[in-house]
Design an enzyme around this catalytic site. Structure first.
Site, PDB file in Angstrom:
ATOM      1  CB  CYS A 119      46.092  34.661  37.331  1.00  0.00           C
ATOM      2  SG  CYS A 119      46.562  36.137  37.849  1.00  0.00           S
ATOM      3  CB  CYS A 334      54.425  33.395  37.746  1.00  0.00           C
ATOM      4  SG  CYS A 334      53.262  33.687  36.049  1.00  0.00           S
TER       5      CYS A 334
HETATM    6  S1  SF4 Z   1      48.020  36.168  34.545  1.00  0.00           S
HETATM    7 FE1  SF4 Z   1      48.251  38.475  34.029  1.00  0.00          FE
HETATM    8  S2  SF4 Z   1      46.692  38.916  32.779  1.00  0.00           S
HETATM    9 FE2  SF4 Z   1      46.122  36.674  33.568  1.00  0.00          FE
HETATM   10  S3  SF4 Z   1      44.725  37.377  35.079  1.00  0.00           S
HETATM   11 FE3  SF4 Z   1      46.574  37.390  36.001  1.00  0.00          FE
HETATM   12  S4  SF4 Z   1      47.572  39.089  36.075  1.00  0.00           S
HETATM   13 FE4  SF4 Z   1      45.749  39.006  34.435  1.00  0.00          FE
END
Ligand code: SF4
Length: 341
Positions: A119, A334
């Protein structure tokens, strides 16, 4: 200064009563003008023209402060917009067109503490929680500044929503307000990495209709801890127990998200373990092809790998929806918010 976006109508009426000795009638008018119409010049509405002294008393004491939209990036009908907050920090939100209306993907924090390895936001680190009005302001900006007809909300933008629990619940209350945005709980989806204490708090509130999505991403603790450090604190068994105890409505399901990453979590053995983890929970699984993130080694799966993995789960009776993330080229897919394209 009273920031109107911070309050439900009932609370605003009480504040007006306490501060100015007038309540529901003017609060109602103000609420309608601001939330329904985006009219920030509310002092010209008939209710205030009839009460010039009250209008004068309010001037300079109430505001609408959703943050300034400083940039929008389009990909087809999808729009990512960046909002600058009062302290100069920026957040991102995405308007995603669906068949009949738009879904708005909302941020709940600036940055994130969770550090998920796939992410972009996680790599930014954590700056701060968003206030109620900063969360609600994203809907305000989408509807009234960008003129997007937003009906669905997903809390899947920057941040872990359950890590900002109180403000998130406050914002949900404001968005749900019938005299304002009037977004039903069943049109809101809260997505979590599996913050068990937050899931347990949410369970105690029993908010009928609000949908819970959980990022699973790996069916065994070793792989999941590699991808999502939160798993070292709340491993899969702990997470599953909290979901088993969660009060779903009749015929309700959890949404599970599983980002398929080539060579990491995409084998038939992973599919088997995932099916075991899901059983007996009622689940709809979103299988999402990994979006490449600059600086990370992971690779997207091929289309064939997506189909094979999905078929293995479907054969075990699991409802699977395959998603090739939209918004890839504008970094709005995402796990990609925070790149500030
Ligand atoms: S996927 Fe969601 S919870 Fe995980 S680091 Fe990214 S923003 Fe934060």
């Amino acid at each position: 200064m009273i920031n109107i976006l911070e309050f439900t109508l009932e609370r605003l009426a009480r504040i007006f009563d306490q501060e100015f000795g007038k309540g529901r009638f003017h609060a109602h008018a103000l609420y309608r003008d601001i939330f329904k119409q985006g009219n920030e010049n509310f002092f010209v509405s008939p209710e205030f023209l009839d009460s010039p002294r009250f209008a004068k008393a309010l001037k300079g004491k109430v505001s609408v402060a959703p943050g300034e939209v400083v940039k929008t990036v389009d990909e087809g009908e999808l729009t990512k917009f960046i909002t600058r907050l009062h302290d100069g920090l920026e957040i991102e939100s995405v308007v995603i067109p669906m068949t009949r209306h738009n879904t708005l993907c909302i941020s709940s924090q600036v940055g994130c503490k969770m550090g998920c390895k796939f992410c972009e936001t996680g790599r930014m680190g954590f700056k701060r929680n968003l206030s109620i009005s900063e969360i609600v302001g994203q809907v305000y900006n989408a509807r009234h500044r960008l003129k997007k007809d937003v009906k669905n909300i997903v809390f899947m933008g920057m941040g872990e929503p359950l890590d900002n629990f109180d403000n998130l619940m406050g914002a949900i209350g404001v968005m749900n307000e019938q005299q304002g945005f009037d977004i039903a709980l069943r049109h809101m989806t809260l997505s979590t990495v599996g913050l068990v204490p937050g899931i347990e708090r949410l369970a105690r509130l029993a908010m009928a209709g609000l949908r819970l999505a959980v990022s699973i991403n790996a069916p065994d603790d070793a792989t999941r801890s590699l991808l999502m450090p939160i798993n070292t604190i709340f491993p899969l068994a702990h997470l599953k127990k909290s979901l088993i105890n969660f009060p779903l409505p009749r015929r309700g399901v959890f949404l599970f998200e599983y980002i398929l990453i080539r060579g990491l979590n995409d084998s038939p053995a992973h599919a088997d373990l995932l099916a075991d983890f899901i059983h007996p929970l009622p689940v709809r699984l979103n299988l999402i092809a990994y979006n490449p993130v600059k600086g990370l080694d992971h690779e997207s799966p091929s289309d064939d790998q997506m189909h094979v993995f999905a078929d293995l789960l479907s054969a075990k009776g699991i409802m699977v929806i395959k998603r090739w993330s939209r918004g890839r080229s504008v970094a709005a897919g995402c796990g990609q918010l925070g790149r500030n394209t």
